[in-house]
Design an enzyme around this catalytic site. Structure first.
Site, PDB file in Angstrom:
ATOM      1  N   ARG A 187      -9.556  -4.013 -14.268  1.00  0.00           N
ATOM      2  CA  ARG A 187      -9.406  -5.318 -13.604  1.00  0.00           C
ATOM      3  C   ARG A 187     -10.089  -5.203 -12.245  1.00  0.00           C
ATOM      4  O   ARG A 187      -9.769  -4.295 -11.472  1.00  0.00           O
ATOM      5  CB  ARG A 187      -7.931  -5.650 -13.408  1.00  0.00           C
ATOM      6  CG  ARG A 187      -7.170  -5.986 -14.689  1.00  0.00           C
ATOM      7  CD  ARG A 187      -5.734  -6.343 -14.342  1.00  0.00           C
ATOM      8  NE  ARG A 187      -5.015  -6.936 -15.451  1.00  0.00           N
ATOM      9  CZ  ARG A 187      -4.175  -6.270 -16.252  1.00  0.00           C
ATOM     10  NH1 ARG A 187      -3.972  -4.981 -16.064  1.00  0.00           N
ATOM     11  NH2 ARG A 187      -3.539  -6.890 -17.216  1.00  0.00           N
ATOM     12  N   HIS A 201       0.808  -1.218   0.000  1.00  0.00           N
ATOM     13  CA  HIS A 201       0.000   0.000   0.000  1.00  0.00           C
ATOM     14  C   HIS A 201       0.843   1.271   0.000  1.00  0.00           C
ATOM     15  O   HIS A 201       0.457   2.284  -0.561  1.00  0.00           O
ATOM     16  CB  HIS A 201      -0.980  -0.019   1.179  1.00  0.00           C
ATOM     17  CG  HIS A 201      -2.270  -0.657   0.798  1.00  0.00           C
ATOM     18  ND1 HIS A 201      -3.030  -1.409   1.655  1.00  0.00           N
ATOM     19  CD2 HIS A 201      -2.944  -0.645  -0.381  1.00  0.00           C
ATOM     20  CE1 HIS A 201      -4.104  -1.846   1.021  1.00  0.00           C
ATOM     21  NE2 HIS A 201      -4.077  -1.397  -0.206  1.00  0.00           N
ATOM     22  N   ARG A 204     -13.971  -5.739 -16.551  1.00  0.00           N
ATOM     23  CA  ARG A 204     -13.843  -7.189 -16.693  1.00  0.00           C
ATOM     24  C   ARG A 204     -14.397  -7.891 -15.468  1.00  0.00           C
ATOM     25  O   ARG A 204     -14.122  -7.472 -14.337  1.00  0.00           O
ATOM     26  CB  ARG A 204     -12.364  -7.559 -16.891  1.00  0.00           C
ATOM     27  CG  ARG A 204     -12.175  -9.032 -17.212  1.00  0.00           C
ATOM     28  CD  ARG A 204     -10.734  -9.336 -17.564  1.00  0.00           C
ATOM     29  NE  ARG A 204      -9.865  -9.228 -16.409  1.00  0.00           N
ATOM     30  CZ  ARG A 204      -8.551  -9.362 -16.469  1.00  0.00           C
ATOM     31  NH1 ARG A 204      -7.957  -9.580 -17.638  1.00  0.00           N
ATOM     32  NH2 ARG A 204      -7.805  -9.276 -15.395  1.00  0.00           N
ATOM     33  N   CYS A 233      -5.426  -5.296 -24.794  1.00  0.00           N
ATOM     34  CA  CYS A 233      -5.299  -4.767 -23.433  1.00  0.00           C
ATOM     35  C   CYS A 233      -4.162  -5.441 -22.666  1.00  0.00           C
ATOM     36  O   CYS A 233      -3.893  -5.102 -21.522  1.00  0.00           O
ATOM     37  CB  CYS A 233      -6.612  -4.878 -22.666  1.00  0.00           C
ATOM     38  SG  CYS A 233      -7.106  -6.586 -22.377  1.00  0.00           S
ATOM     39  N   ASN A 242      -1.008 -11.060 -22.708  1.00  0.00           N
ATOM     40  CA  ASN A 242      -0.186 -11.674 -21.647  1.00  0.00           C
ATOM     41  C   ASN A 242      -0.491 -13.164 -21.565  1.00  0.00           C
ATOM     42  O   ASN A 242       0.417 -14.002 -21.549  1.00  0.00           O
ATOM     43  CB  ASN A 242      -0.481 -11.036 -20.287  1.00  0.00           C
ATOM     44  CG  ASN A 242      -0.366  -9.531 -20.320  1.00  0.00           C
ATOM     45  OD1 ASN A 242       0.283  -8.981 -21.206  1.00  0.00           O
ATOM     46  ND2 ASN A 242      -0.994  -8.843 -19.376  1.00  0.00           N
ATOM     47  N   ASP A 243      -1.766 -13.494 -21.501  1.00  0.00           N
ATOM     48  CA  ASP A 243      -2.133 -14.909 -21.424  1.00  0.00           C
ATOM     49  C   ASP A 243      -2.047 -15.581 -22.786  1.00  0.00           C
ATOM     50  O   ASP A 243      -1.658 -16.742 -22.877  1.00  0.00           O
ATOM     51  CB  ASP A 243      -3.548 -15.056 -20.850  1.00  0.00           C
ATOM     52  CG  ASP A 243      -3.532 -15.011 -19.338  1.00  0.00           C
ATOM     53  OD1 ASP A 243      -2.671 -15.686 -18.744  1.00  0.00           O
ATOM     54  OD2 ASP A 243      -4.347 -14.289 -18.750  1.00  0.00           O
ATOM     55  N   ARG A 271       3.768 -17.509 -17.682  1.00  0.00           N
ATOM     56  CA  ARG A 271       4.161 -16.091 -17.752  1.00  0.00           C
ATOM     57  C   ARG A 271       4.951 -15.625 -16.541  1.00  0.00           C
ATOM     58  O   ARG A 271       5.586 -14.573 -16.573  1.00  0.00           O
ATOM     59  CB  ARG A 271       2.918 -15.199 -17.968  1.00  0.00           C
ATOM     60  CG  ARG A 271       1.914 -15.254 -16.862  1.00  0.00           C
ATOM     61  CD  ARG A 271       0.569 -14.665 -17.291  1.00  0.00           C
ATOM     62  NE  ARG A 271       0.366 -13.303 -16.823  1.00  0.00           N
ATOM     63  CZ  ARG A 271      -0.769 -12.626 -16.964  1.00  0.00           C
ATOM     64  NH1 ARG A 271      -1.801 -13.184 -17.574  1.00  0.00           N
ATOM     65  NH2 ARG A 271      -0.883 -11.409 -16.501  1.00  0.00           N
TER      66      ARG A 271
HETATM   67  C1  PEP Z   1      -3.855 -10.502 -20.507  1.00  0.00           C
HETATM   68  O1  PEP Z   1      -3.853 -11.720 -20.244  1.00  0.00           O
HETATM   69  O2  PEP Z   1      -3.194 -10.000 -21.443  1.00  0.00           O
HETATM   70  C2  PEP Z   1      -4.644  -9.565 -19.679  1.00  0.00           C
HETATM   71  C3  PEP Z   1      -4.813  -8.308 -20.020  1.00  0.00           C
HETATM   72  O3  PEP Z   1      -5.176 -10.056 -18.527  1.00  0.00           O
HETATM   73  P1  PEP Z   1      -4.334 -10.303 -17.170  1.00  0.00           P
HETATM   74  O4  PEP Z   1      -2.955  -9.758 -17.376  1.00  0.00           O
HETATM   75  O5  PEP Z   1      -5.109  -9.624 -16.102  1.00  0.00           O
HETATM   76  O6  PEP Z   1      -4.375 -11.810 -17.086  1.00  0.00           O
HETATM   77 MG    MG Z   2      -5.333 -12.511 -18.894  1.00  0.00          MG
END
Ligand code: PEP
Ligand code: MG
Length: 572
Positions: free
Chosen positions: A296, A188, A332, A503, A455-456, A466
């Protein structure tokens, strides 16, 4: 002159130059142990005094309209008021083992260690909060000096750890920056530092105390995560220049925030922001975001022992939307599982958590407790703002259809009790599972928009965790295999008139901006701090050249070859 540089975690951006103040908690001798009844009274007094201090910080921040920062202190006050913590401390006092402050410290430590064993970064940060409130009570009872009382002239503070209350005890102009031995990026104090614009580096380890003494000149770079100790004169001169350049560059970038996010040949791109908090939404507005591309919602669920109510969720969504009135706000639904765990909803141990009960799969199997309350809150927020609902971890058409049915149910429930809500909200899906990209044609018939979670998508395409440093070299969002999935997604979306956003982190990489536009992406969503750089990249792109670049990248051998193409395009 020692001219040594320590490397830690880049916690809050910015450069700071100035003398060090090494801040260690004053060692106040423990008071003679009173009898248990007296110690229980001292505990009650300490709790009340600490609460009064925290209430003051909370009120100060609310008055300054720093709502997200104020919430940190509201949360600390909730921890102080938690009967399980006080009862555990009282039990220790009564058993004759401890003074009031020691009993509370031990009780907080037990809870904090339990949270830490869950191995989650967010929960570890909440463990730090528990220790911080116990320290706050100790200070209230012993009259120990606050950081503000110690810091009488501008300095860079060196400490083992700092709590948000420490930061609030100091006038902003005296705290040039801080460097901590411990701490993570979700602590925090770090969130508060980012909100208040205080450069910070954390996680430097105990070596920090061997290397720094009070008074020595420091150069702290919160963007690079470094702390230079007693730098030579030439470096110092360069850094003074860099500090001046930092504020100049900030001014230039700020001057461009109102320029349209459009390519040189007039092709518009929606430049929107990723956020988790109201504070980030405010930063997004400051950087000229055309809306929120990804809110998020996990943070609201993670830092607490119970699930947030529909009303609490509504309050966050409405507060975020209020920061960017009249723009689309993409929110989301809860995406836990994988490496994110909820104390309020313990997940079972799984052999492959990233391939298991995660994202929408949890929502669909727990509609009454997780999905429906969130859908109702989103629809209610949609009564006064343009809310778009985004579903994480979609792999099949059936999942989208099931959510649509729950959305209809949520709407019917709200109508039945006469609660105002949106008559319509766009329902979009994350494209982050390769199956969803490969099946984008069918999904485009079901979903109103797509958002590429690169990312995923990268981890699932390359079968590469990851968060695993051992396989980090394989984790390449620019791998042509990932790019082909992006291209397939965009082509299917275009045929059905659906917008496509990116995103994932790739959306905030200005080097990849032209490539993504060339692949057919029409919305880029990134961290507020990346927005000015992505805006400049969009404005430097020629749409036709971007399409040629994309065609070349799709047939490249590997990510390195794509990188090379991007570098050449940058110079050309
Ligand atoms: C992603 O997977 O690219 C994404 C935006 O979601 P997160 O990073 O929250 O899994
Ligand atoms: Mg993701």
């Amino acid at each position: 002159m020692s001219d040594q540089t320590l490397h830690g975690l880049a916690a809050a951006p910015g450069l700071a130059l100035g003398p060090a103040l090494v801040y260690t908690a004053a060692t106040v001798p423990p008071p003679n142990l009173g009898d248990p009844a007296a110690e229980r009274l001292r505990l009650a007094a300490g709790l009340a005094r600490a609460d009064a201090t925290l209430a003051l910080h909370e009120a100060t921040l609310r008055a300054a309209k720093q709502r997200a920062e104020a919430e940190i202190f509201a949360a600390h006050r909730m921890l102080l008021a938690d009967p399980s913590l006080t009862e555990a401390a009282e039990a220790l006092i009564v058993a004759g083992h401890a003074s009031a402050e020691e009993a509370l410290r031990l009780a907080a430590e037990v809870e904090a260690e339990e949270l830490e064993t869950l191995g989650d970064a967010y929960l570890s940060a909440r463990a730090a909060d528990l220790r911080e409130v116990a320290a706050q009570v100790r200070r209230a009872l012993t009259g120990e000096q606050t950081l503000g009382e110690r810091l009488l002239a501008p300095a860079i503070v060196i400490a083992h750890d700092l709590g948000p209350a420490d930061l609030m005890s100091v006038p902003r102009e005296r705290l040039l920056g801080f460097a901590l031995a411990t701490g993570g990026l979700t602590a925090h104090s770090v969130i508060l530092a980012r909100g208040l614009g205080i450069p910070a580096v954390v996680g430097l380890g105990e070596a920090l105390f061997a290397a720094v003494t009070s008074g020595v000149t420091l150069a702290l770079d919160g963007t690079a995560g470094t702390l230079a100790i007693d730098p030579p004169a030439a470096t110092l001169a360069r850094l003074h220049g860099a500090v001046a350049h930092q504020s100049e560059r900030e001014t230039t970038l700020r001057a461009a925030v109102d320029r349209p996010a459009v390519t040189r040949d007039g092709y518009p791109i929606a430049l929107v922001a990723n956020a988790s908090t109201v504070e980030e939404a405010r930063a997004a507005r400051a950087w000229g975001a055309a809306g929120i591309g990804l809110l998020r919602t996990e943070l609201l669920f993670l830092a607490r022992p119970n699930l947030p109510s529909e009303e609490e969720q509504l309050a966050l969504y409405a507060a975020v939307a209020a920061e960017l009135p009249g723009t689309p706000i993409t929110i989301r639904t809860l995406d836990v599982g994988g490496d994110k765990h909820l104390p309020a909803f313990p997940l079972p141990q799984e052999a492959n958590p990233f391939l298991g009960w995660r994202g929408i799969r949890i929502g669909l199997s727990e509609p009454a407790t997780i999905l429906l309350p969130q859908l109702r809150a989103l629809l209610r927020a949609g009564a006064r703002a343009s809310i778009r609902i985004l579903l994480p971890m979609i792999s099949t058409v059936a999942e989208v259809r099931q959510v649509r049915a729950y959305l209809a149910q949520a709407r019917a429930e709200l109508t039945a009790v006469g609660v105002p809500h949106a008559a319509h909200a766009d329902l979009g899906i994350m494209i982050e599972v390769p199956a969803a990209a490969l099946n984008a044609e069918a999904l485009a018939r079901e979903a109103d928009f797509f958002s590429l979670g690169t990312n995923d998508l990268t981890q699932y395409t390359l079968a590469c965790d990851r968060g695993n440093a051992r396989v980090a070299a394989l984790y390449q969002p620019l791998d042509p295999a990932v790019l082909r999935l992006i291209q397939l997604t965009c082509a299917a979306a275009q045929r059905h008139g659906r917008p496509v956003a990116v995103c994932g982190e790739l959306g905030g990489n200005p080097q990849a901006t032209a490539l993504l536009i060339g692949l057919g992406v029409n919305e880029l969503s990134c961290a507020p701090a990346a927005m000015p750089h992505v805006r400049a990249a969009i404005r430097a792109t020629l749409h036709s050249a971007a399409q040629t670049l994309a065609a070349q990248a799709l047939v490249a051998n590997d990510a390195a070859a794509v990188q090379q193409l991007l570098a050449q395009a940058d110079q050309g």
